[in-house]
Design an enzyme around this catalytic site. Sequence first.
Site, PDB file in Angstrom:
ATOM      1  N   HIS A 136      30.545  -7.047  50.735  1.00 43.06           N
ATOM      2  CA  HIS A 136      31.991  -7.466  50.923  1.00 43.06           C
ATOM      3  C   HIS A 136      32.630  -6.905  50.889  1.00 43.06           C
ATOM      4  O   HIS A 136      34.329  -6.538  52.345  1.00 43.06           O
ATOM      5  CB  HIS A 136      32.472  -8.314  50.648  1.00 43.06           C
ATOM      6  CG  HIS A 136      33.253  -9.004  49.357  1.00 43.06           C
ATOM      7  ND1 HIS A 136      33.817 -10.359  49.907  1.00 43.06           N
ATOM      8  CD2 HIS A 136      34.390  -8.336  49.203  1.00 43.06           C
ATOM      9  CE1 HIS A 136      35.197 -10.110  50.274  1.00 43.06           C
ATOM     10  NE2 HIS A 136      35.444  -9.252  49.116  1.00 43.06           N
ATOM     11  N   GLU A 137      32.510  -5.933  50.372  1.00 43.83           N
ATOM     12  CA  GLU A 137      33.420  -4.513  50.846  1.00 43.83           C
ATOM     13  C   GLU A 137      33.532  -3.726  51.703  1.00 43.83           C
ATOM     14  O   GLU A 137      34.403  -3.247  52.457  1.00 43.83           O
ATOM     15  CB  GLU A 137      33.283  -3.701  48.976  1.00 43.83           C
ATOM     16  CG  GLU A 137      33.180  -4.184  47.803  1.00 43.83           C
ATOM     17  CD  GLU A 137      33.979  -4.894  47.768  1.00 43.83           C
ATOM     18  OE1 GLU A 137      35.009  -4.829  47.595  1.00 43.83           O
ATOM     19  OE2 GLU A 137      34.479  -5.660  47.047  1.00 43.83           O
ATOM     20  N   HIS A 140      35.361  -4.868  53.948  1.00 47.96           N
ATOM     21  CA  HIS A 140      37.128  -4.930  53.803  1.00 47.96           C
ATOM     22  C   HIS A 140      37.343  -3.802  54.904  1.00 47.96           C
ATOM     23  O   HIS A 140      38.710  -3.513  55.824  1.00 47.96           O
ATOM     24  CB  HIS A 140      37.257  -4.422  52.527  1.00 47.96           C
ATOM     25  CG  HIS A 140      37.793  -6.103  51.666  1.00 47.96           C
ATOM     26  ND1 HIS A 140      38.157  -6.800  52.187  1.00 47.96           N
ATOM     27  CD2 HIS A 140      36.872  -6.479  50.715  1.00 47.96           C
ATOM     28  CE1 HIS A 140      38.194  -7.482  50.897  1.00 47.96           C
ATOM     29  NE2 HIS A 140      38.104  -7.783  50.030  1.00 47.96           N
ATOM     30  N   GLU A 210      39.944 -12.436  51.980  1.00 49.31           N
ATOM     31  CA  GLU A 210      39.317 -12.508  51.206  1.00 49.31           C
ATOM     32  C   GLU A 210      37.972 -13.408  52.404  1.00 49.31           C
ATOM     33  O   GLU A 210      36.854 -12.728  51.831  1.00 49.31           O
ATOM     34  CB  GLU A 210      39.085 -12.741  49.933  1.00 49.31           C
ATOM     35  CG  GLU A 210      39.681 -11.782  49.493  1.00 49.31           C
ATOM     36  CD  GLU A 210      39.138 -10.684  47.992  1.00 49.31           C
ATOM     37  OE1 GLU A 210      38.234 -10.692  48.151  1.00 49.31           O
ATOM     38  OE2 GLU A 210      39.530  -9.515  48.575  1.00 49.31           O
TER      39      GLU A 210
END
Length: 279
Positions: A136-137, A140, A210
């Site tokens: 997830h990071e 980003h 997100e």
Amino acid sequence: MKRITLFLLTNIAIVLLLGIIARIFGIYSNGLIASALLFGMGGAFISLLISKWMAKKATNARVIEQPRSNEERWLVETVRRQAQQAGIGMPEVAIYESQEVNAFATGANQNNALVAVSRGLLERMSQDEIEAVLAHEVSHVANGDMITMALIQGVVNTFVILLARLVGSIVASNSRGNGHAVYALTSFIAEIIFGLLAMPIVMWFSRYREFHADAGAAKLAGSQKMIAALRCLQTVSAGQLPEQLSAFGINSSPSRDFIRKLFSSHPPLEERIAALQNR
């Protein structure tokens, strides 16, 4: 890059149009647009450029330069593999000592980023769930979210400053008192009001990205791992990251109140889970 360029050019054009309108109505002062752009965009991008340094200082994060354990070795290798899959440079990997369950990414660009996880996350999540959080990071970073957020915040700041000063000029020009004092006070109050009104725009985009980071994590680590990680987050406290990092954490405190939702950087976890299940 094309999308960001068009967005920036469009908003610069709008700012210039506001300046022309202000000149027509006789409330234009030399340097108004230039100063709004300088303080609005400049502040946002200075924050972006020093974001990694600020993040390390704010959380006392320790960058893993030489892994001290199998866990740290696995963290670094997992981020390395995901970064290669995502087509970005290898981020720095760090651990910060907090029992709250969270993680964040920051950095000035895709090849100069930082991915950090809390000690609490490492202790309370399974390896599959941690892998999903890391993905997830990394997503980003790969999506350029830090740059886009800085750009949007800079544009919003510019409009807030410009509109506040225009209001200050209008009120001061119709005031019988000390014009400079009226201008300063009115501009200050207007900037606070416009800033609050503009914040939901920035937070909306934060919530929007997100979902994209979750989708990116599903591609890098698998949908079920990401869903499991989000379900784990439903059972724990999000904790409080420093304000400048809160939008880039994996988790934030849930809110059922409509007004608070408008100012929330993250959508509810159940909505994120549903979006992954419906992919």
